[in-house]
Write a protein that holds these residues in place. Sequence first.
Motif, mmCIF file in Angstrom:
data_model
loop_
_atom_site.group_PDB
_atom_site.id
_atom_site.type_symbol
_atom_site.label_atom_id
_atom_site.label_comp_id
_atom_site.label_asym_id
_atom_site.label_seq_id
_atom_site.Cartn_x
_atom_site.Cartn_y
_atom_site.Cartn_z
ATOM 1 N N MET A 1 0.852 -1.184 0.000
ATOM 2 C CA MET A 1 0.000 0.000 0.000
ATOM 3 C C MET A 1 0.890 1.236 0.000
ATOM 4 S SD MET A 1 -3.217 1.190 2.281
ATOM 5 C CE MET A 1 -4.123 0.009 1.360
ATOM 6 N N ASN A 2 0.447 2.236 -0.765
ATOM 7 C CA ASN A 2 1.193 3.484 -0.846
ATOM 8 C C ASN A 2 1.108 4.245 0.462
ATOM 9 O OD1 ASN A 2 1.816 3.025 -3.541
ATOM 10 N ND2 ASN A 2 0.009 4.095 -4.270
ATOM 11 N N PRO A 3 2.182 4.949 0.840
ATOM 12 C CA PRO A 3 2.118 5.778 2.051
ATOM 13 C C PRO A 3 1.116 6.911 1.851
ATOM 14 C CG PRO A 3 4.182 6.146 0.869
ATOM 15 C CD PRO A 3 3.462 5.030 0.160
ATOM 16 N N LEU A 4 0.759 7.558 2.942
ATOM 17 C CA LEU A 4 -0.146 8.703 2.862
ATOM 18 C C LEU A 4 0.476 9.803 2.013
ATOM 19 C CD1 LEU A 4 -1.257 8.911 6.591
ATOM 20 C CD2 LEU A 4 -2.673 8.172 4.670
ATOM 21 N N SER A 5 -0.324 10.414 1.163
ATOM 22 C CA SER A 5 0.161 11.534 0.349
ATOM 23 C C SER A 5 0.253 12.783 1.223
ATOM 24 C CB SER A 5 -0.785 11.781 -0.821
ATOM 25 O OG SER A 5 -2.017 12.296 -0.353
ATOM 26 N N ASP A 6 0.916 13.803 0.711
ATOM 27 C CA ASP A 6 0.991 15.073 1.454
ATOM 28 C C ASP A 6 -0.410 15.646 1.670
ATOM 29 O OD1 ASP A 6 3.735 15.061 1.787
ATOM 30 O OD2 ASP A 6 4.123 16.281 0.007
ATOM 31 N N ALA A 7 -1.263 15.545 0.653
ATOM 32 C CA ALA A 7 -2.631 16.067 0.783
ATOM 33 C C ALA A 7 -3.402 15.306 1.860
ATOM 34 C CB ALA A 7 -3.354 15.977 -0.559
ATOM 35 N N GLU A 8 -3.231 13.984 1.929
ATOM 36 C CA GLU A 8 -3.904 13.204 2.960
ATOM 37 C C GLU A 8 -3.397 13.588 4.348
ATOM 38 O OE1 GLU A 8 -4.970 8.998 0.753
ATOM 39 O OE2 GLU A 8 -2.880 9.402 1.226
ATOM 40 N N LYS A 9 -2.095 13.823 4.469
ATOM 41 C CA LYS A 9 -1.534 14.245 5.758
ATOM 42 C C LYS A 9 -2.090 15.610 6.173
ATOM 43 C CE LYS A 9 2.794 11.656 5.493
ATOM 44 N NZ LYS A 9 4.265 11.768 5.410
ATOM 45 N N VAL A 10 -2.224 16.519 5.211
ATOM 46 C CA VAL A 10 -2.795 17.842 5.505
ATOM 47 C C VAL A 10 -4.212 17.674 6.031
ATOM 48 C CG1 VAL A 10 -3.654 19.985 4.440
ATOM 49 C CG2 VAL A 10 -1.353 19.156 3.916
ATOM 50 N N ASP A 11 -5.013 16.840 5.355
ATOM 51 C CA ASP A 11 -6.387 16.625 5.801
ATOM 52 C C ASP A 11 -6.432 15.995 7.188
ATOM 53 O OD1 ASP A 11 -7.740 17.768 3.676
ATOM 54 O OD2 ASP A 11 -7.898 15.889 2.554
ATOM 55 N N ILE A 12 -5.575 15.023 7.440
ATOM 56 C CA ILE A 12 -5.556 14.387 8.764
ATOM 57 C C ILE A 12 -5.186 15.406 9.833
ATOM 58 C CG2 ILE A 12 -4.316 12.735 10.228
ATOM 59 C CD1 ILE A 12 -4.319 10.834 7.782
ATOM 60 N N ARG A 13 -4.166 16.217 9.576
ATOM 61 C CA ARG A 13 -3.772 17.241 10.560
ATOM 62 C C ARG A 13 -4.934 18.172 10.875
ATOM 63 N NH1 ARG A 13 0.658 18.097 6.906
ATOM 64 N NH2 ARG A 13 2.319 16.665 7.494
ATOM 65 N N ARG A 14 -5.581 18.684 9.846
ATOM 66 C CA ARG A 14 -6.649 19.653 10.092
ATOM 67 C C ARG A 14 -7.870 18.991 10.703
ATOM 68 N NH1 ARG A 14 -10.533 20.511 6.446
ATOM 69 N NH2 ARG A 14 -10.470 19.162 4.633
ATOM 70 N N PHE A 15 -8.189 17.757 10.305
ATOM 71 C CA PHE A 15 -9.312 17.072 10.936
ATOM 72 C C PHE A 15 -9.013 16.776 12.400
ATOM 73 C CE2 PHE A 15 -10.898 15.571 6.626
ATOM 74 C CZ PHE A 15 -12.010 16.382 6.659
ATOM 75 N N GLY B 1 -7.412 18.753 14.229
ATOM 76 C CA GLY B 1 -7.429 20.044 14.908
ATOM 77 C C GLY B 1 -6.074 20.712 15.042
ATOM 78 N N TYR B 2 -5.107 20.277 14.235
ATOM 79 C CA TYR B 2 -3.773 20.863 14.320
ATOM 80 C C TYR B 2 -3.559 21.860 13.198
ATOM 81 C CZ TYR B 2 -2.912 17.456 17.889
ATOM 82 O OH TYR B 2 -2.988 16.740 19.048
ATOM 83 N N PRO B 3 -2.796 22.927 13.484
ATOM 84 C CA PRO B 3 -2.556 23.943 12.464
ATOM 85 C C PRO B 3 -1.675 23.409 11.338
ATOM 86 C CG PRO B 3 -1.434 24.504 14.519
ATOM 87 C CD PRO B 3 -2.199 23.248 14.762
ATOM 88 N N ALA B 4 -1.534 24.220 10.317
ATOM 89 C CA ALA B 4 -0.734 23.859 9.149
ATOM 90 C C ALA B 4 0.687 23.478 9.566
ATOM 91 C CB ALA B 4 -0.707 25.010 8.163
ATOM 92 N N TYR B 5 1.220 22.520 8.883
ATOM 93 C CA TYR B 5 2.552 21.974 9.133
ATOM 94 C C TYR B 5 3.634 22.980 8.778
ATOM 95 C CZ TYR B 5 6.457 18.733 8.089
ATOM 96 O OH TYR B 5 7.656 18.087 8.017
ATOM 97 N N GLY B 6 3.476 23.674 7.667
ATOM 98 C CA GLY B 6 4.483 24.622 7.214
ATOM 99 C C GLY B 6 5.496 23.937 6.313
ATOM 100 N N ALA B 7 6.273 24.723 5.632
ATOM 101 C CA ALA B 7 7.213 24.181 4.656
ATOM 102 C C ALA B 7 8.638 24.068 5.182
ATOM 103 C CB ALA B 7 7.204 25.043 3.405
ATOM 104 N N ALA B 8 8.946 24.773 6.263
ATOM 105 C CA ALA B 8 10.325 24.761 6.745
ATOM 106 C C ALA B 8 10.342 24.676 8.271
ATOM 107 C CB ALA B 8 11.042 26.036 6.300
ATOM 108 N N PRO B 9 11.366 24.029 8.825
ATOM 109 C CA PRO B 9 11.464 23.903 10.289
ATOM 110 C C PRO B 9 11.984 25.178 10.949
ATOM 111 C CG PRO B 9 13.316 22.808 9.260
ATOM 112 C CD PRO B 9 12.438 23.303 8.144
ATOM 113 N N SER B 10 11.167 26.220 10.944
ATOM 114 C CA SER B 10 11.612 27.475 11.544
ATOM 115 C C SER B 10 10.456 28.127 12.282
ATOM 116 C CB SER B 10 12.141 28.419 10.462
ATOM 117 O OG SER B 10 11.102 28.741 9.577
ATOM 118 N N GLY B 11 10.798 29.024 13.151
ATOM 119 C CA GLY B 11 9.789 29.775 13.887
ATOM 120 C C GLY B 11 9.405 29.092 15.184
#
Length: 126
Positions: A1-15, A17-27
């Motif tokens: 089975m294919n791993p979760l796509s980035d879009a699926e991970k985004v949906d799981i995070r938001r469902f 209740g977690y904020p956006a992951y972001g593109a870079a490890p900063s802040g």
Amino acid sequence: MNPLSDAEKVDIRRFCGYPAYGAAPSGMEAWRFFQVYGMLEFRLTNLSASEIAVARRYLGTLLGLELAVPESAANLDTDEASMWTRNKAEVTDRIRLLDEWRRRLCGFLGVPPGPALSGNAPALIV
């Protein structure tokens, strides 16, 4: 089975209740500074094929429930029509059902509901 796509991970995070992951490890507000975010990311990256299948079933259910909330707005203008009377709590009922399924996804993944789902969302700074 294919791993979760980035879009699926985004949906799981938001469902969950977690904020956006972001593109870079900063802040200082990045998820990487919070243990539970790291745990969620670890789980999303390391789910077994069977667990990915279950997560995808949750996503299918949640996406349908999420889309039903704005669609119910079509009935907000009618209070009573002939024999039909709208459910005045329809939107609230749909949101409650959606949030229950979101919490079930959190339970399956073994993470607490995020700030946007737990009622602990940070106040907006204006």
